[in-house]
Motif scaffolding. Structure first.
Motif, PDB file in Angstrom:
ATOM      1  N   ASP A   6      -1.928   9.307   4.848  1.00 23.00           N
ATOM      2  CA  ASP A   6      -1.714   8.035   5.535  1.00 23.00           C
ATOM      3  C   ASP A   6      -2.211   6.962   4.578  1.00 23.00           C
ATOM      4  OD1 ASP A   6      -1.889   5.716   7.027  1.00 23.00           O
ATOM      5  OD2 ASP A   6      -2.873   6.639   8.749  1.00 23.00           O
ATOM      6  N   ALA A   7      -1.289   6.199   4.017  1.00 25.09           N
ATOM      7  CA  ALA A   7      -1.625   5.280   2.923  1.00 25.09           C
ATOM      8  C   ALA A   7      -2.114   3.910   3.378  1.00 25.09           C
ATOM      9  CB  ALA A   7      -0.411   5.103   2.009  1.00 25.09           C
ATOM     10  N   HIS A   8      -2.332   3.738   4.684  1.00 24.04           N
ATOM     11  CA  HIS A   8      -2.765   2.405   5.118  1.00 24.04           C
ATOM     12  C   HIS A   8      -3.403   2.449   6.498  1.00 24.04           C
ATOM     13  CE1 HIS A   8      -2.264  -2.061   4.466  1.00 24.04           C
ATOM     14  NE2 HIS A   8      -2.649  -2.032   5.731  1.00 24.04           N
ATOM     15  N   HIS A   9      -4.711   2.310   6.547  1.00 25.49           N
ATOM     16  CA  HIS A   9      -5.393   2.136   7.821  1.00 25.49           C
ATOM     17  C   HIS A   9      -6.658   1.326   7.595  1.00 25.49           C
ATOM     18  CE1 HIS A   9      -8.972   4.786   7.551  1.00 25.49           C
ATOM     19  NE2 HIS A   9      -8.240   5.459   6.682  1.00 25.49           N
ATOM     20  N   HIS A  10      -7.275   0.926   8.698  1.00 27.40           N
ATOM     21  CA  HIS A  10      -8.473   0.093   8.655  1.00 27.40           C
ATOM     22  C   HIS A  10      -9.565   0.691   9.542  1.00 27.40           C
ATOM     23  CE1 HIS A  10      -5.802  -2.970   6.978  1.00 27.40           C
ATOM     24  NE2 HIS A  10      -5.009  -2.800   8.027  1.00 27.40           N
ATOM     25  N   VAL A  11     -10.753   0.155   9.435  1.00 28.95           N
ATOM     26  CA  VAL A  11     -11.842   0.354  10.397  1.00 28.95           C
ATOM     27  C   VAL A  11     -12.581  -0.976  10.488  1.00 28.95           C
ATOM     28  CG1 VAL A  11     -12.131   2.838   9.973  1.00 28.95           C
ATOM     29  CG2 VAL A  11     -13.486   1.189   8.653  1.00 28.95           C
ATOM     30  N   TRP A  12     -13.287  -1.190  11.590  1.00 28.24           N
ATOM     31  CA  TRP A  12     -14.165  -2.357  11.685  1.00 28.24           C
ATOM     32  C   TRP A  12     -15.219  -2.143  12.761  1.00 28.24           C
ATOM     33  CZ3 TRP A  12      -8.745  -3.417  12.404  1.00 28.24           C
ATOM     34  CH2 TRP A  12      -8.329  -3.499  13.730  1.00 28.24           C
ATOM     35  N   VAL A 271       7.401  10.699   0.456  1.00 28.67           N
ATOM     36  CA  VAL A 271       7.086   9.578   1.340  1.00 28.67           C
ATOM     37  C   VAL A 271       5.770   9.804   2.079  1.00 28.67           C
ATOM     38  CG1 VAL A 271       7.850   8.289   3.380  1.00 28.67           C
ATOM     39  CG2 VAL A 271       9.514   8.934   1.618  1.00 28.67           C
ATOM     40  N   PHE A 272       5.515  11.042   2.482  1.00 29.81           N
ATOM     41  CA  PHE A 272       4.323  11.344   3.282  1.00 29.81           C
ATOM     42  C   PHE A 272       3.139  11.849   2.455  1.00 29.81           C
ATOM     43  CE2 PHE A 272       7.529  11.242   6.612  1.00 29.81           C
ATOM     44  CZ  PHE A 272       6.854  10.591   7.636  1.00 29.81           C
ATOM     45  N   GLY A 273       3.163  11.618   1.159  1.00 29.22           N
ATOM     46  CA  GLY A 273       1.991  12.026   0.385  1.00 29.22           C
ATOM     47  C   GLY A 273       2.106  11.825  -1.107  1.00 29.22           C
ATOM     48  N   GLY A 274       3.192  12.274  -1.689  1.00 25.31           N
ATOM     49  CA  GLY A 274       3.310  12.244  -3.138  1.00 25.31           C
ATOM     50  C   GLY A 274       3.263  10.855  -3.737  1.00 25.31           C
ATOM     51  N   VAL A 275       3.945   9.914  -3.105  1.00 26.52           N
ATOM     52  CA  VAL A 275       3.993   8.551  -3.641  1.00 26.52           C
ATOM     53  C   VAL A 275       2.615   7.896  -3.571  1.00 26.52           C
ATOM     54  CG1 VAL A 275       4.991   6.251  -3.349  1.00 26.52           C
ATOM     55  CG2 VAL A 275       6.436   8.281  -3.102  1.00 26.52           C
ATOM     56  N   ALA A 276       1.935   8.042  -2.447  1.00 29.83           N
ATOM     57  CA  ALA A 276       0.594   7.452  -2.319  1.00 29.83           C
ATOM     58  C   ALA A 276      -0.358   8.032  -3.350  1.00 29.83           C
ATOM     59  CB  ALA A 276       0.049   7.689  -0.917  1.00 29.83           C
ATOM     60  N   ALA A 277      -0.300   9.343  -3.551  1.00 29.71           N
ATOM     61  CA  ALA A 277      -1.184   9.978  -4.525  1.00 29.71           C
ATOM     62  C   ALA A 277      -0.931   9.449  -5.927  1.00 29.71           C
ATOM     63  CB  ALA A 277      -0.984  11.491  -4.488  1.00 29.71           C
ATOM     64  N   ARG A 278       0.334   9.200  -6.232  1.00 30.56           N
ATOM     65  CA  ARG A 278       0.698   8.717  -7.561  1.00 30.56           C
ATOM     66  C   ARG A 278       0.383   7.223  -7.724  1.00 30.56           C
ATOM     67  NH1 ARG A 278       5.099  10.947  -7.260  1.00 30.56           N
ATOM     68  NH2 ARG A 278       6.533   9.257  -6.763  1.00 30.56           N
ATOM     69  N   ALA A 279       0.755   6.425  -6.743  1.00 28.63           N
ATOM     70  CA  ALA A 279       0.565   4.976  -6.837  1.00 28.63           C
ATOM     71  C   ALA A 279      -0.912   4.601  -6.923  1.00 28.63           C
ATOM     72  CB  ALA A 279       1.222   4.284  -5.646  1.00 28.63           C
ATOM     73  N   TYR A 280      -1.730   5.329  -6.164  1.00 30.32           N
ATOM     74  CA  TYR A 280      -3.157   5.021  -6.115  1.00 30.32           C
ATOM     75  C   TYR A 280      -4.008   5.939  -6.995  1.00 30.32           C
ATOM     76  CZ  TYR A 280      -2.395   1.849  -2.148  1.00 30.32           C
ATOM     77  OH  TYR A 280      -1.997   0.819  -1.336  1.00 30.32           O
ATOM     78  N   ARG A 281      -3.342   6.851  -7.701  1.00 32.49           N
ATOM     79  CA  ARG A 281      -4.062   7.779  -8.586  1.00 32.49           C
ATOM     80  C   ARG A 281      -5.197   8.456  -7.821  1.00 32.49           C
ATOM     81  NH1 ARG A 281      -4.607   3.471 -13.631  1.00 32.49           N
ATOM     82  NH2 ARG A 281      -2.436   2.828 -13.630  1.00 32.49           N
TER      83      ARG A 281
END
Length: 289
Positions: A6-12, A271-281
């Motif tokens: 999940d490439a985008h979430h928050h907490v507060w 879409v559900f993992g590979g791209v986020a892992a690559r984009a954010y190293r």
């Protein structure tokens, strides 16, 4: 198998730090504290094994706290934090200080709330560009939080900084509730023409009719993004807990799965993992057995 991210979430934590953006009546449903413990069970039920925790406030202290929180979590694989990009040479120092603190190795990117800037060309300011160059020199990515009318400045910026990886949040918040795709679609395609830009399939349910959104209403926007970026540069993000204004975590995941159902298994894994892992190293995450 590719880890599901999940490439985008928050907490507060409202008891620790005020969040005045939640003061309006439209935010009543999420005007409470949200922690990783609130997310863990829902993420596990959706098969999510790693996440990217994204800044909420323009506050260095919040970013430092997020990094420390991530260091003690088996779920958070990376943090997109905040620094003041207009501080010139100090940007490099701020990033180094964050990395030297607890969880500093988990800092993967930087974001600023550009959507709230009154200057449509804020991203093109010389001081901001110098700050972005410092982000690139640090080997980090930059999350673009912009609205459709700010996309022309984003296009100019990603072209001016080809050495920096950009990640577009929420597809620039298209006017889904109005059912309008122009000029957003053309601007999105123009942005996608730069090879150093990724995008998040995130935040769509809250741009739709929150009380009665459907996957069919989201589809034209998701398909435009898929055509522009391809499954090799598009990543899933829940935007939890903001998404709760319109849908549960499970409903957001299910919608994304339906919107990508025509892809091959390998493309969906991107879409559900590979791209986020690559984009954010991201560091290697455990693969579910």
């Amino acid at each position: 198998m590719t880890p599901r991210i999940d490439a985008h979430h928050h907490v507060w934590d409202l008891a620790h730090r005020p969040h005045h953006w939640l003061d309006g009546p439209e935010s009543a449903a999420i005007r409470r504290s949200f922690g990783l413990g609130d997310l863990a069970g829902q993420a596990a039920a959706a098969g999510v094994t790693g996440t990217v925790l994204v800044q909420v406030l323009p506050d260095l202290a919040e970013t430092a706290e997020f990094l420390a929180l991530a260091a003690g979590s088996e779920l958070v694989a990376g943090v997109v934090g905040w620094v003041d990009l207009t501080e010139g040479d100090a940007v490099t120092e701020r990033l180094a200080a964050l990395r030297a603190g607890p969880g500093g190795e988990l800092l993967v990117g930087v974001r600023h709330l550009v959507q709230g800037e009154p200057d449509d060309r804020w991203l093109c300011r010389p001081d901001v560009r110098r700050g972005l160059a410092a982000v690139a020199a640090a080997g980090l990515s930059y999350d673009l939080l912009v609205l459709p009318h700010q996309l022309p400045a984003a296009v100019d910026t990603v072209r001016a900084l080809p050495g920096l990886s950009f990640v577009l949040d929420h597809l620039a918040k298209p006017p889904i509730a109005a059912g309008v795709t122009r000029p957003w679609a053309g601007l999105l395609r123009e942005l996608a023409g730069a090879p150093n830009v990724y995008a998040k399939l995130s935040g769509l349910v809250t741009e739709a009719d929150r009380a009665g959104w459907t996957v069919a209403a989201l589809r034209p926007y998701a398909e435009t993004a898929l055509a522009a970026f391809g499954p090799g540069r598009l990543m899933f993000g829940s935007d939890w807990p903001v998404c709760l204004l319109a849908a549960s975590y499970g409903e957001v995941v299910a919608a994304a799965e339906e919107l990508t159902a025509a892809l091959t298994p390998a493309e969906r894994a991107e879409v559900f993992g590979g791209v986020a892992a690559r984009a954010y190293r991201l560091p290697a995450a455990p693969v579910p057995g």
